[in-house]
Design a protein around this motif. Sequence first.
Motif, mmCIF file in Angstrom:
data_model
loop_
_atom_site.group_PDB
_atom_site.id
_atom_site.type_symbol
_atom_site.label_atom_id
_atom_site.label_comp_id
_atom_site.label_asym_id
_atom_site.label_seq_id
_atom_site.Cartn_x
_atom_site.Cartn_y
_atom_site.Cartn_z
ATOM 1 N N UNK A 24 5.916 6.317 6.327
ATOM 2 C CA UNK A 24 6.513 5.563 5.226
ATOM 3 C C UNK A 24 5.672 4.347 4.884
ATOM 4 N N UNK A 25 5.762 3.932 3.619
ATOM 5 C CA UNK A 25 4.994 2.788 3.164
ATOM 6 C C UNK A 25 5.632 1.490 3.648
ATOM 7 N N UNK A 26 4.804 0.528 3.959
ATOM 8 C CA UNK A 26 5.281 -0.804 4.305
ATOM 9 C C UNK A 26 5.571 -1.587 3.030
ATOM 10 N N UNK A 27 6.350 -2.663 3.118
ATOM 11 C CA UNK A 27 6.610 -3.470 1.917
ATOM 12 C C UNK A 27 5.321 -4.001 1.310
ATOM 13 N N UNK A 28 5.295 -4.018 -0.001
ATOM 14 C CA UNK A 28 4.166 -4.570 -0.767
ATOM 15 C C UNK A 28 2.887 -3.749 -0.571
ATOM 16 N N UNK A 29 3.012 -2.457 -0.326
ATOM 17 C CA UNK A 29 1.867 -1.555 -0.201
ATOM 18 C C UNK A 29 2.090 -0.339 -1.073
ATOM 19 N N UNK A 30 0.996 0.331 -1.413
ATOM 20 C CA UNK A 30 1.088 1.523 -2.259
ATOM 21 C C UNK A 30 -0.208 2.306 -2.160
ATOM 22 N N UNK A 31 -0.110 3.602 -2.396
ATOM 23 C CA UNK A 31 -1.282 4.472 -2.512
ATOM 24 C C UNK A 31 -1.528 4.789 -3.980
ATOM 25 N N UNK A 121 5.483 -2.097 -5.449
ATOM 26 C CA UNK A 121 4.351 -2.068 -6.365
ATOM 27 C C UNK A 121 4.400 -0.802 -7.208
ATOM 28 N N UNK A 122 3.865 -0.898 -8.433
ATOM 29 C CA UNK A 122 3.899 0.222 -9.369
ATOM 30 C C UNK A 122 2.526 0.370 -10.004
ATOM 31 N N UNK A 130 3.452 -5.662 -10.444
ATOM 32 C CA UNK A 130 4.618 -6.058 -9.652
ATOM 33 C C UNK A 130 5.637 -6.645 -10.611
ATOM 34 N N UNK A 131 6.885 -6.186 -10.513
ATOM 35 C CA UNK A 131 7.917 -6.557 -11.477
ATOM 36 C C UNK A 131 9.075 -7.250 -10.772
ATOM 37 N N UNK A 132 9.495 -8.408 -11.302
ATOM 38 C CA UNK A 132 10.675 -9.123 -10.835
ATOM 39 C C UNK A 132 11.736 -9.079 -11.933
ATOM 40 N N UNK A 133 12.980 -8.855 -11.560
ATOM 41 C CA UNK A 133 14.085 -8.770 -12.525
ATOM 42 C C UNK A 133 15.255 -9.638 -12.053
ATOM 43 N N UNK A 198 9.929 -10.837 -14.870
ATOM 44 C CA UNK A 198 8.504 -11.179 -14.746
ATOM 45 C C UNK A 198 7.707 -9.912 -14.476
ATOM 46 N N UNK A 199 6.584 -9.797 -15.142
ATOM 47 C CA UNK A 199 5.662 -8.679 -14.922
ATOM 48 C C UNK A 199 4.296 -9.256 -14.579
ATOM 49 N N UNK A 200 3.815 -8.927 -13.367
ATOM 50 C CA UNK A 200 2.530 -9.426 -12.880
ATOM 51 C C UNK A 200 1.547 -8.272 -12.805
ATOM 52 N N UNK A 201 0.440 -8.394 -13.503
ATOM 53 C CA UNK A 201 -0.638 -7.409 -13.445
ATOM 54 C C UNK A 201 -1.654 -7.868 -12.404
#
Length: 347
Positions: A24-31, A121-122, A130-133, A198-201
């Motif tokens: 499983x992926x850890x927080x704040x990680x992505x492939x 992450x997306x 990274x998106x904050x709502x 918030x949307x962070x690129x």
Amino acid sequence: MRLIPLLPVLFFFFLPSFAADSKPLLPCTIYQPTTNAYYDISPIAVQPLVDHKKAHKDDRTESWHARGYDIGTNFTLNFCAPVIETIEEAVGIKEDLLKNISAFYEWKGKKYSIGQTSTELVFRGRELSLNYTNGSPCDSPSTHDRRELKHNDDEDDDDDDDDDKKKGDKKKDEDDRKSHKGKSGKDHDDDNIRRKSTLISLACDQNLPLGKAHISFIGTSPDQCTYFFRAKTMAACGGVKEPPTGLGAGGVFFVIFLIFLAVYVLGGIAYQRTVQHQRGWRQLPNYNVWASIFSVLREIIIILTSSCSRLLPRRQGYNQLPSGRGRGSRADDENRLIDQLDEEWDD
């Protein structure tokens, strides 16, 4: 028989892919979907101070900041974690959610949240974001205020604008108080309130150290409900940090060695027993080779032990006592002396 040793080799090549898919992926990680590159943004996440002290020398003592320029305010934000600044009150945010604010700005003495913490992450194509709502309530169209800095020398126009802002702020405060009513029968209206986000690129910048980032404010939506930022950091380059595994390089090599040894022994025994019809110790693969190696080692051990035993001090026993030949020679001397005295006496 020659194909059996190839199994560990095949297992060695396919093991990393199996581990990457099943772990499983850890927080704040992505492939990355297309390249399968690993991204970890946690190095730029600011951690809270422990007893007002930094855990590491290079740790930050405050969250990240971005200048708003034309909108007249600055922003404070963090990555995959709440901001480390203490927020006692924010417009339209319940008290139990204040500690989860990951981005906010301050306007006229009030703090406005622009997103709650998210560690997901997306990828949008090749762009990492990274998106904050669920921030503070957005302004309604009737009370919307751009809050832009006006550089106008006409004082009358400035006074009119200030009056409009005050009226809008009063009406907004009333809307905020209504949204904070607890169990008054109107709590279900919170679901229909549009909230800031918030949307962070995240962009790659290999010139920055791993734990550093350069954040820029890009803009906001016309209703100031969504805020866009761009963060340049080395952590967004992909492959900066490998995902943690349960075994290190030595552990993986040891596991592969055990698998190879098991395949070698079991496969060799099956071959010797079924094809060569061997029994007992001769069922082991390459029995003659291992037997000769064992005999050589045994001879070396015997030689070493015998050489060491000669160097050890011996105990003194009866063999160290004087022999009987010494006492016999002394008696002969006495007899000769007596005979000589007798002869002299006779004379």
